[in-house]
Enzyme design. Structure first.
Site, PDB file in Angstrom:
ATOM      1  N   LYS A   1      13.849 -27.704  14.273  1.00 44.06           N
ATOM      2  CA  LYS A   1      12.698 -27.634  13.363  1.00 44.06           C
ATOM      3  C   LYS A   1      13.195 -27.739  11.926  1.00 44.06           C
ATOM      4  O   LYS A   1      14.180 -27.075  11.563  1.00 44.06           O
ATOM      5  CB  LYS A   1      11.955 -26.307  13.578  1.00 44.06           C
ATOM      6  CG  LYS A   1      10.654 -26.165  12.790  1.00 44.06           C
ATOM      7  CD  LYS A   1       9.913 -24.871  13.153  1.00 44.06           C
ATOM      8  CE  LYS A   1       8.568 -24.765  12.438  1.00 44.06           C
ATOM      9  NZ  LYS A   1       7.803 -23.567  12.850  1.00 44.06           N
TER      10      LYS A   1
ATOM     11  N   SER B   1       2.873 -24.307  14.042  1.00 44.64           N
ATOM     12  CA  SER B   1       3.533 -25.202  13.121  1.00 44.64           C
ATOM     13  C   SER B   1       4.723 -25.944  13.731  1.00 44.64           C
ATOM     14  O   SER B   1       5.201 -26.908  13.141  1.00 44.64           O
ATOM     15  CB  SER B   1       4.030 -24.403  11.913  1.00 44.64           C
ATOM     16  OG  SER B   1       5.032 -23.474  12.304  1.00 44.64           O
TER      17      SER B   1
ATOM     18  N   SER C   1       3.300 -19.893  16.063  1.00 46.06           N
ATOM     19  CA  SER C   1       3.735 -21.275  15.886  1.00 46.06           C
ATOM     20  C   SER C   1       4.686 -21.831  16.936  1.00 46.06           C
ATOM     21  O   SER C   1       4.978 -23.023  16.918  1.00 46.06           O
ATOM     22  CB  SER C   1       4.378 -21.455  14.517  1.00 46.06           C
ATOM     23  OG  SER C   1       3.380 -21.637  13.565  1.00 46.06           O
TER      24      SER C   1
HETATM   25  N1  GLN Z   1      -1.130 -20.594  12.553  1.00 46.79           N
HETATM   26  C1  GLN Z   1      -0.499 -19.483  11.896  1.00 46.79           C
HETATM   27  C2  GLN Z   1      -0.528 -19.669  10.396  1.00 46.79           C
HETATM   28  O1  GLN Z   1      -0.950 -20.700   9.956  1.00 46.79           O
HETATM   29  C3  GLN Z   1       0.873 -19.258  12.423  1.00 46.79           C
HETATM   30  C4  GLN Z   1       1.941 -19.981  11.709  1.00 46.79           C
HETATM   31  C5  GLN Z   1       3.311 -19.660  12.217  1.00 46.79           C
HETATM   32  O2  GLN Z   1       3.469 -18.968  13.216  1.00 46.79           O
HETATM   33  N2  GLN Z   1       4.299 -20.170  11.501  1.00 46.79           N
HETATM   34  O3  GLN Z   1      -0.148 -18.816   9.655  1.00 46.79           O
END
Ligand code: GLN
Length: 488
Positions: free
Chosen positions: A76, A153, A177
């Site tokens: 990532k 994400s 995410s």
């Molecule tokens: N969807 C969540 C957010 O936008 C989780 C993001 C994450 O876990 N990095 O904050």
């Protein structure tokens, strides 16, 4: 070759049936074919991949193989990689080349993996569909003509792994995410116990919640990746000094008269999910019962407030973490008439809308007039949720619940920010509590798309969580081989 699991590939590499170079070339070919369309990588590192593979082949030949020697992975693009551009999918870091290696990526190097490239994500990991990426969103390889979202994400990694462009990879899970994107792409995603995998060198979003973890096509593969990612790191003050023994293949936790109490969260029963999700979840719970599990109802009274608490705490931490991007030290710089003007212009040009929204929310909830009512209140809710989980784990050993409500939506679905935030309902509470949770495929919905469910455990019970997930994987028995799901 791209349909092999990591476990199978390691066998074949060891026996000499395939070489790391062949395996790497097969993945580079696949990237060549589908990489652009899936948009799963921000930066490709084919030369590095081939030299990693050659080194792995050499070690295997000499009889000194490392744990994951020759396995091609996607990293990532939030993990700093020395000499390789690390963008966090943001314009502000578009040309940032770190001079150091994150602990997680170093652990992969030490294990002998092959780095294929840096995978796409939401800008600074803020999002749910990977649509906030400055480099455009990745798409899911499932029913590709429909251009479904690959989740976020960590959507670049899920797109790559599901499509056979990498055998496994890394994600980070601050509020879901890893688990959410895996649930809609038919993959296994692990959010380990907070502190199990080092955050050092990982671009910070919300430090008290950020949790690096693995993404793979099977539970055993995910466990293998976790075994090299995890470990105490003196460079990260929140890294846990605990030794977790992960041995693969994972052993069954059920069957042969073994006793296990599985908790179902009462408060989630009233949350609306699709009929498919409901049916598959009930089926898998019945399967676990048939193996001798005892199912008990547990209560986490504040769990439905987890979303509100998360969307105060995460932006608050983000607003502070992202203050460092000012055009002075590194990253984009847009010259202004004086230093303050330079700050303003740099940040205005460098950050996307969602990141700006989070910084505004974060700054607001930390302001002196709001701190008590928002931030402190959210911190209290967080503590209550963690305490409730602890109490629940007196009545059960592990908890199961859905990972999300629905199968993947088309990328161009027009959701409001609040509708996106609501998709995290099933995942954020575990981050607030710091406990381990795995998303594992629980079956295919009537539209032939995958759905996932979670197994959740006590702090440092990561291995038990994986063991139960493996039973669910076996019952669900979905075929997630890349050539099967893409039909090519
Ligand atoms: N969807 C969540 C957010 O936008 C989780 C993001 C994450 O876990 N990095 O904050």
């Amino acid at each position: 070759m791209i349909d092999l699991t990591i476990t199978e590939a390691l066998q074949k590499l060891k026996s000499g049936e395939i070489s790391a170079t062949e395996l790497t070339r097969a993945h580079l070919d696949r990237i060549e074919k589908y990489g652009k369309e899936l948009n799963c990588f921000i930066t490709l590192t084919p030369e590095r991949a081939l030299s990693d593979a050659a080194a792995a082949d050499e070690r295997i030949k000499n009889g000194t193989p490392r744990a994951l020697d020759g396995i091609p992975i996607a990293m990532k693009d939030l993990f700093a990689t020395k000499g390789i551009r690390t963008t966090a999918a943001s314009h502000i870091l578009e040309n940032f080349v770190p001079q150091y290696e994150s602990t997680v990526s170093q652990n992969f190097i030490d294990a002998g993996t092959v780095l294929l490239g840096k995978s796409n994500l939401d800008e600074f990991a803020m999002g749910t569909f990977s649509k906030t990426s400055y480099f455009g969103a990745p798409i899911s390889p499932w029913q590709m003509e429909r251009r479904l979202n690959a989740g976020g994400s960590s959507g670049g990694t899920t797109s790559a792994v599901a499509g056979g462009l990498a055998m496994g990879g890394t994600g980070t899970d601050t509020g879901g995410s890893i688990r959410f994107p895996c649930s809609i792409t038919g993959l296994v995603g692990v959010k380990p116990t907070y502190g199990l995998c080092s955050r050092w060198g990982c671009v910070a979003f919300a430090s008290s919640l950020d949790t690096p973890g693995p993404i793979a096509r099977t539970v055993d593969d995910a466990a293998l990746l976790l075994s090299v990612m995890a470990g105490h790191d003196p460079k990260d003050s929140t890294s846990a000094n605990v030794k977790t023994e992960i041995s693969v293949p994972l052993k069954p936790i059920l069957g042969d008269g073994k006793k296990l109490r599985i908790g179902i969260i009462k408060e989630f029963a009233d949350v609306k999910v699709s009929d498919d999700m409901k049916n598959l979840f009930e089926k898998r719970v019945a399967d676990l019962k048939s193996l001798g599990a005892e199912v008990v109802e547990v209560s986490i009274p504040n769990i439905l407030d987890a979303l509100a608490a998360y969307y105060v705490i995460a932006p608050a931490e983000a607003s502070s973490n992202l203050a460092r991007y000012d055009g002075v030290r590194y990253g984009l710089r847009v010259e202004g008439k004086d230093i303050y003007d330079t700050f303003k212009k740099t940040r205005a040009a460098g950050f996307g809308d969602e990141v700006k929204r989070r910084m505004l929310i974060g700054t607001a909830v930390l302001s002196s007039s709001s701190y008590e009512v928002y931030f402190m209140q959210a911190a209290r809710v967080r503590r209550m949720i963690a305490d409730s989980f602890n109490r629940a784990f007196e009545q059960c050993d592990l908890i199961v619940c859905p990972s999300g409500a629905n199968t993947a939506l088309p990328l161009d679905s027009d959701l409001t920010p609040l509708e996106y935030y609501a998709l995290d309902l099933f995942t954020v509470a575990m981050n607030l509590a710091g406990i381990p949770a795995v998303s594992v495929p629980c079956g295919l919905a009537s539209n032939n798309l995958p759905l996932g469910m979670q197994v959740v455990g006590k702090m440092f019970d990561d291995v038990c969580v994986l063991q139960l997930a493996k039973h669910i994987e076996q019952f669900a028995n979905i075929d997630n081989r890349p050539t099967k799901i893409m039909g090519k």
